[in-house]
Design an enzyme around this catalytic site. Structure first.
Site, short mmCIF file in Angstrom:
data_model
loop_
_atom_site.label_atom_id
_atom_site.label_comp_id
_atom_site.label_asym_id
_atom_site.label_seq_id
_atom_site.Cartn_x
_atom_site.Cartn_y
_atom_site.Cartn_z
N ASN A 198 0.85 -1.18 0.00
CA ASN A 198 0.00 0.00 0.00
C ASN A 198 0.89 1.24 0.00
O ASN A 198 2.12 1.14 0.03
CB ASN A 198 -0.99 -0.02 1.17
CG ASN A 198 -0.30 -0.02 2.54
OD1 ASN A 198 0.77 0.57 2.72
ND2 ASN A 198 -0.91 -0.68 3.51
N ARG A 199 0.28 2.40 -0.03
CA ARG A 199 1.06 3.63 -0.16
C ARG A 199 2.06 3.79 1.00
O ARG A 199 3.23 4.13 0.77
CB ARG A 199 0.12 4.84 -0.20
CG ARG A 199 0.84 6.15 -0.57
CD ARG A 199 0.05 7.36 -0.09
NE ARG A 199 -1.34 7.34 -0.50
CZ ARG A 199 -1.83 7.97 -1.56
NH1 ARG A 199 -1.03 8.67 -2.35
NH2 ARG A 199 -3.12 7.92 -1.84
N ILE A 200 1.61 3.55 2.22
CA ILE A 200 2.49 3.73 3.39
C ILE A 200 3.64 2.74 3.34
O ILE A 200 4.80 3.09 3.57
CB ILE A 200 1.68 3.58 4.69
CG1 ILE A 200 0.67 4.73 4.81
CG2 ILE A 200 2.61 3.56 5.90
CD1 ILE A 200 -0.26 4.60 6.00
N GLU A 201 3.34 1.47 3.05
CA GLU A 201 4.39 0.46 2.95
C GLU A 201 5.39 0.80 1.86
O GLU A 201 6.60 0.62 2.03
CB GLU A 201 3.75 -0.91 2.68
CG GLU A 201 2.94 -1.44 3.85
CD GLU A 201 1.99 -2.56 3.44
OE1 GLU A 201 1.44 -3.21 4.35
OE2 GLU A 201 1.80 -2.78 2.22
N ASP A 267 -5.92 -7.78 1.42
CA ASP A 267 -6.09 -9.21 1.15
C ASP A 267 -7.01 -9.43 -0.05
O ASP A 267 -6.76 -10.30 -0.89
CB ASP A 267 -6.68 -9.92 2.37
CG ASP A 267 -5.77 -9.85 3.59
OD1 ASP A 267 -4.55 -9.72 3.41
OD2 ASP A 267 -6.30 -9.92 4.71
#
Length: 479
Positions: A198-201, A267
């Site tokens: 995701n964006r944060i990861e 998921d």
């Protein structure tokens, strides 16, 4: 779209979680502390983590082999019981160990408001024996699978050694290897086909900002350098961005939906991508469909699945009825989707003021040249500039409705310019059709279509058919 897919077999390996929801009403504050008192009225248990990936893939119709680790405890028993509801999930690959505690996340909720979450997890390093058992179970499943998914929640199951072995097994089998990551950097995923942060990861693993499309592409390219594969960045309300080594980047806008809970949305994305790939579809198609699945997932409360029927209905909402009038921007997305599914798109244009047999013949001939026909209509202002102040006889909405009602027409758009050149550049049709009263060098947009391998087709006209002649006839007829 997905109704015709034949989903294959998917191996899912990773951290198995049990998600529990204790629900109840709140009507007062505790006299013991400033906290709400929840009157318990139910407990719901659902698979989480890699198990949630498995049930999402199964909900779409895929056969799933689930591999992971649980303890010998009540939570493990509950998790296995919930998985029995999904007969297409093979659970023989779940390894039990007395040295492991089944990871459990218990949420206390009232209505759709989460009050507190209680986690049970005692993470201990895996022994070589346990790692070897996991690899053996995974390799047994990979041998009969079409896609491998590694669901890494950073809880200890996907060690460096386990990842190396199973990714190598997937590559040797020649199947896509997808990783849903949680690590600070992605070197451990070397050899994977696709990683889906995701964006944060993505920001954390790259050390770069990921606000704009351009920044996200830079982040994705940087992340690819860490493990060597393709990157799909999920961006919440900004949709998804797919970066590939051998193809142009793909930005897919998010679909509007009411967001109730983002639990498990990642998921759902990875499960949908895996399922669509298992059906032999392209990665681009998988990402577009996964965007729709994500919108459905976040509209539900808690860890949830998206059924094949729900997803099919959601995808159909993007596709208008045959012959519908749509904005050019929406038409571009629809044509792009047709192209991804191998359809040849035909384009023609005109005023089509009073539809006559010549028009019908032209459109029927155009439709026979390909799989889908888009008709661009001049707006009322455009017709007046070309034909004079007394035209059109019918307003643009009426003309669009009549043309769209013809069986040969799949989509109708309007253009306000004197020519459809910009529409052609936007839609990029495969075949451009005009009447044989033109020569190819006179056809607007011919050079554009031919520049990317398309072609121009000139079809014979029906003699004696003309809107101008019809209008003159009406004007000269006795009243």
């Amino acid at each position: 779209m997905i109704d015709d897919f034949r989903f294959g077999r998917i191996t899912v390996i990773g951290d198995l979680l049990l998600d529990q929801y204790i629900s109840g009403g709140v009507s007062r504050i505790s006299p013991e502390a400033p906290v709400p008192v929840v009157l318990h009225d139910g407990l719901r248990c659902v698979p989480g983590g890699a198990a949630n990936v498995a049930v999402n893939a199964a909900a779409l119709g895929a056969q799933v082999h689930l591999v992971g680790l649980v303890g010998e405890d009540d939570s493990a028993a509950r998790l296995k019981e919930t998985l029995k509801l999904w007969p297409t999930i093979e659970t023989d690959g779940i390894v039990s160990s007395p040295d492991w505690t089944t990871i459990t996340k218990t949420r206390v909720v009232s209505g759709r408001q989460q009050i507190v979450r209680i986690d049970v997890e005692k993470l201990t390093p895996l022994s070589e024996t346990l790692q070897q058992r996991l690899v053996e179970e995974a390799c047994r499943a990979i041998a009969v699978s079409d896609v491998l998914v590694c669901s890494d929640y950073a809880k200890g199951v996907l060690t460096d050694e386990v990842l190396r072995a199973i990714i190598a097994a997937g590559r040797e089998k020649g199947i896509p290897v997808i990783v849903d990551p949680k690590r600070h950097t992605f070197e451990a995923y070397a050899g994977a086909t696709l990683v889906t942060p995701n964006r944060i990861e993505a920001q954390q693993a790259s050390g770069l900002p990921a606000r704009t499309d351009g920044e996200v592409l830079k982040v994705a390219e940087t992340l690819s350098g860490q493990f060597g594969g393709n990157v799909l960045v999920t961006r919440s309300e900004d949709g998804m961005t797919l970066w590939q080594h051998d193809a142009k980047p793909l930005h897919v806008a998010s679909r509007k939906s009411e967001v109730f809970d983002v639990s498990g949305a990642g998921d759902t994305v990875v499960a949908t991508v895996a399922a669509v790939l298992s059906a032999g579809q392209t990665l681009e198609t998988a990402v577009v469909i996964a965007t729709a699945a994500a919108a459905l997932s976040v509209s539900k409360f808690g860890t949830a699945t998206v059924s094949r029927e729900e997803l099919s209905r959601e995808l159909l909402q993007e596709m208008p009825e045959t012959g519908a009038l749509v904005p050019v921007e929406q038409a571009a997305r629809i044509v792009e989707s047709w192209h991804r599914h191998g359809a040849k798109v035909v384009f023609t244009n005109g005023c089509f003021d009073l539809v006559h047999p010549g028009h019908v013949s032209l459109l029927q001939a155009a439709a026979r040249e390909g799989d889908r026909l888009v008709v661009a209509l001049n707006t009322d202002r455009s017709v007046s500039r070309l034909k004079g102040p007394t035209r059109p006889v019918q307003k643009e909405e009426a003309r669009a409705r009549v043309i769209g009602a013809l069986r040969s027409v799949d989509l109708v758009v309007l253009f306000d310019e004197d020519t459809p050149l910009e529409v052609i550049r936007t839609l990029k049709p495969d075949i451009l059709v005009k009447g044989a009263d033109y020569t190819e060098d006179q056809v607007v947009g011919a050079d554009v279509v031919k520049s990317y391998g398309g072609k121009v087709v000139l079809v014979d006209l029906v003699e004696g058919q003309s809107t101008t002649r019809l209008v003159r006839g009406m004007q000269s007829a006795p009243s």
